[in-house]
Design a protein around this motif. Sequence first.
Motif, PDB file in Angstrom:
ATOM      1  N   LYS A 141      -0.413   5.185   0.370  1.00  0.00           N
ATOM      2  CA  LYS A 141       0.614   4.676   1.287  1.00  0.00           C
ATOM      3  C   LYS A 141       0.015   4.347   2.649  1.00  0.00           C
ATOM      4  N   LEU A 142      -0.838   5.244   3.171  1.00  0.00           N
ATOM      5  CA  LEU A 142      -1.473   5.011   4.462  1.00  0.00           C
ATOM      6  C   LEU A 142      -2.393   3.798   4.419  1.00  0.00           C
ATOM      7  N   LEU A 143      -3.142   3.659   3.340  1.00  0.00           N
ATOM      8  CA  LEU A 143      -4.056   2.526   3.202  1.00  0.00           C
ATOM      9  C   LEU A 143      -3.293   1.205   3.164  1.00  0.00           C
ATOM     10  N   GLU A 144      -2.182   1.182   2.470  1.00  0.00           N
ATOM     11  CA  GLU A 144      -1.394  -0.048   2.370  1.00  0.00           C
ATOM     12  C   GLU A 144      -0.732  -0.400   3.700  1.00  0.00           C
ATOM     13  N   GLU A 145      -0.462   0.630   4.514  1.00  0.00           N
ATOM     14  CA  GLU A 145       0.078   0.365   5.845  1.00  0.00           C
ATOM     15  C   GLU A 145      -0.998  -0.176   6.779  1.00  0.00           C
ATOM     16  N   LEU A 146      -2.211   0.373   6.660  1.00  0.00           N
ATOM     17  CA  LEU A 146      -3.295  -0.020   7.558  1.00  0.00           C
ATOM     18  C   LEU A 146      -4.010  -1.287   7.112  1.00  0.00           C
ATOM     19  N   GLN A 147      -4.022  -1.522   5.809  1.00  0.00           N
ATOM     20  CA  GLN A 147      -4.705  -2.688   5.253  1.00  0.00           C
ATOM     21  C   GLN A 147      -3.740  -3.464   4.357  1.00  0.00           C
ATOM     22  N   PRO A 148      -2.776  -4.155   4.936  1.00  0.00           N
ATOM     23  CA  PRO A 148      -1.830  -4.921   4.110  1.00  0.00           C
ATOM     24  C   PRO A 148      -2.580  -5.890   3.194  1.00  0.00           C
ATOM     25  N   GLY A 149      -2.186  -5.893   1.940  1.00  0.00           N
ATOM     26  CA  GLY A 149      -2.847  -6.774   0.989  1.00  0.00           C
ATOM     27  C   GLY A 149      -4.002  -6.135   0.254  1.00  0.00           C
ATOM     28  N   CYS A 150      -4.403  -4.909   0.654  1.00  0.00           N
ATOM     29  CA  CYS A 150      -5.471  -4.235  -0.096  1.00  0.00           C
ATOM     30  C   CYS A 150      -4.951  -3.877  -1.483  1.00  0.00           C
ATOM     31  N   HIS A 151      -5.874  -3.721  -2.406  1.00  0.00           N
ATOM     32  CA  HIS A 151      -5.483  -3.440  -3.791  1.00  0.00           C
ATOM     33  C   HIS A 151      -6.073  -2.104  -4.226  1.00  0.00           C
ATOM     34  N   ILE A 152      -5.203  -1.123  -4.482  1.00  0.00           N
ATOM     35  CA  ILE A 152      -5.647   0.166  -5.021  1.00  0.00           C
ATOM     36  C   ILE A 152      -5.799  -0.038  -6.530  1.00  0.00           C
ATOM     37  N   ILE A 153      -7.022  -0.159  -6.975  1.00  0.00           N
ATOM     38  CA  ILE A 153      -7.228  -0.561  -8.374  1.00  0.00           C
ATOM     39  C   ILE A 153      -7.042   0.598  -9.362  1.00  0.00           C
ATOM     40  N   ALA A 154      -7.213   1.839  -8.866  1.00  0.00           N
ATOM     41  CA  ALA A 154      -6.987   2.987  -9.762  1.00  0.00           C
ATOM     42  C   ALA A 154      -6.967   4.268  -8.938  1.00  0.00           C
ATOM     43  N   ILE A 155      -6.265   5.257  -9.470  1.00  0.00           N
ATOM     44  CA  ILE A 155      -6.323   6.623  -8.958  1.00  0.00           C
ATOM     45  C   ILE A 155      -6.829   7.492 -10.099  1.00  0.00           C
ATOM     46  N   LEU A 156      -7.990   8.097  -9.912  1.00  0.00           N
ATOM     47  CA  LEU A 156      -8.627   8.893 -10.954  1.00  0.00           C
ATOM     48  C   LEU A 156      -8.636  10.357 -10.530  1.00  0.00           C
ATOM     49  N   GLN A 157      -8.474  11.267 -11.494  1.00  0.00           N
ATOM     50  CA  GLN A 157      -8.227  12.659 -11.155  1.00  0.00           C
ATOM     51  C   GLN A 157      -9.329  13.636 -11.564  1.00  0.00           C
ATOM     52  N   SER A 158     -10.382  13.156 -12.204  1.00  0.00           N
ATOM     53  CA  SER A 158     -11.419  14.083 -12.643  1.00  0.00           C
ATOM     54  C   SER A 158     -12.777  13.407 -12.667  1.00  0.00           C
ATOM     55  N   VAL A 159     -13.815  14.214 -12.721  1.00  0.00           N
ATOM     56  CA  VAL A 159     -15.182  13.700 -12.840  1.00  0.00           C
ATOM     57  C   VAL A 159     -15.320  12.890 -14.121  1.00  0.00           C
ATOM     58  N   GLU A 160     -14.837  13.458 -15.209  1.00  0.00           N
ATOM     59  CA  GLU A 160     -14.952  12.802 -16.514  1.00  0.00           C
ATOM     60  C   GLU A 160     -14.243  11.448 -16.531  1.00  0.00           C
ATOM     61  N   GLU A 161     -13.019  11.418 -16.004  1.00  0.00           N
ATOM     62  CA  GLU A 161     -12.249  10.177 -15.984  1.00  0.00           C
ATOM     63  C   GLU A 161     -12.916   9.135 -15.094  1.00  0.00           C
ATOM     64  N   ALA A 162     -13.446   9.564 -13.946  1.00  0.00           N
ATOM     65  CA  ALA A 162     -14.084   8.629 -13.011  1.00  0.00           C
ATOM     66  C   ALA A 162     -15.351   8.026 -13.600  1.00  0.00           C
TER      67      ALA A 162
END
Length: 255
Positions: A19-40
Amino acid sequence: MLTILIIEDEIKAARELQKLLEELQPGCHIIAILQSVEEAIHWLKNNSVPDLIFSDIQLADGLCFDIFKTVRLHSPIIFCTAFDEYAIRAFETNSIDYLLKPIDKVKLGKSLDKYDSLKQIYRGNKEYEAKLEALFSQLKKPYKTSLLVHFKEKIIPLKTEEIAFFHYTNGIVHVLTQRNQQHVINYTLDELEAMVDPQMFYRANRQFIINRNAISNAEHYFARKLTVKLHIPTPEPIVISKAKASDFLHWLEHS
């Protein structure tokens, strides 16, 4: 368009950062949210490299450094950390930015400004790669391989691999070895939890820290709790709360 990858095992914290990133960088694209070493590791091996990575340091299945050792990247990384001042000085020395949790919007904005001014430096720069490697080696926490325990009038060095569990009762912490020998140790469970390798030891509850090599099995208990059985007797049942049950099973499977 600025593409950003977030590596964070607390989904609420990840969403707040997004949310903060989208407010500070309008138009940025969060391509993924990863939760573990294995997943990343799996994601980074099979997807295009992002422009910028935000990564928590301590993930559910280990430290994020294991990701960047396995997958070689040229993307700059902004770490989200609660590490101490020594570690923070390492970040500053190596010109890699960091953010202390909880993340402050103003400081996040400054980190993005820093990225914008330095982004060309990161692309294919061998010096940056060398600094990143140096940072990882500095921040690998040196966990204790032995602890001093008390037996009668003697003070004995005990290797952590020989410890089956730590147990707190009546204001005293006891150490039980894999051979079922008992000693007293002059640390609290909170102190011990920070000293021993979390890949090997798990804080089961307020009374126990247990070694994975001492675990025989886990069983379902009432109210979606778990009980853990060890290879040696314990002074009371080891109960994992409902809130920690899934985390414990994940640790048991992946660490």
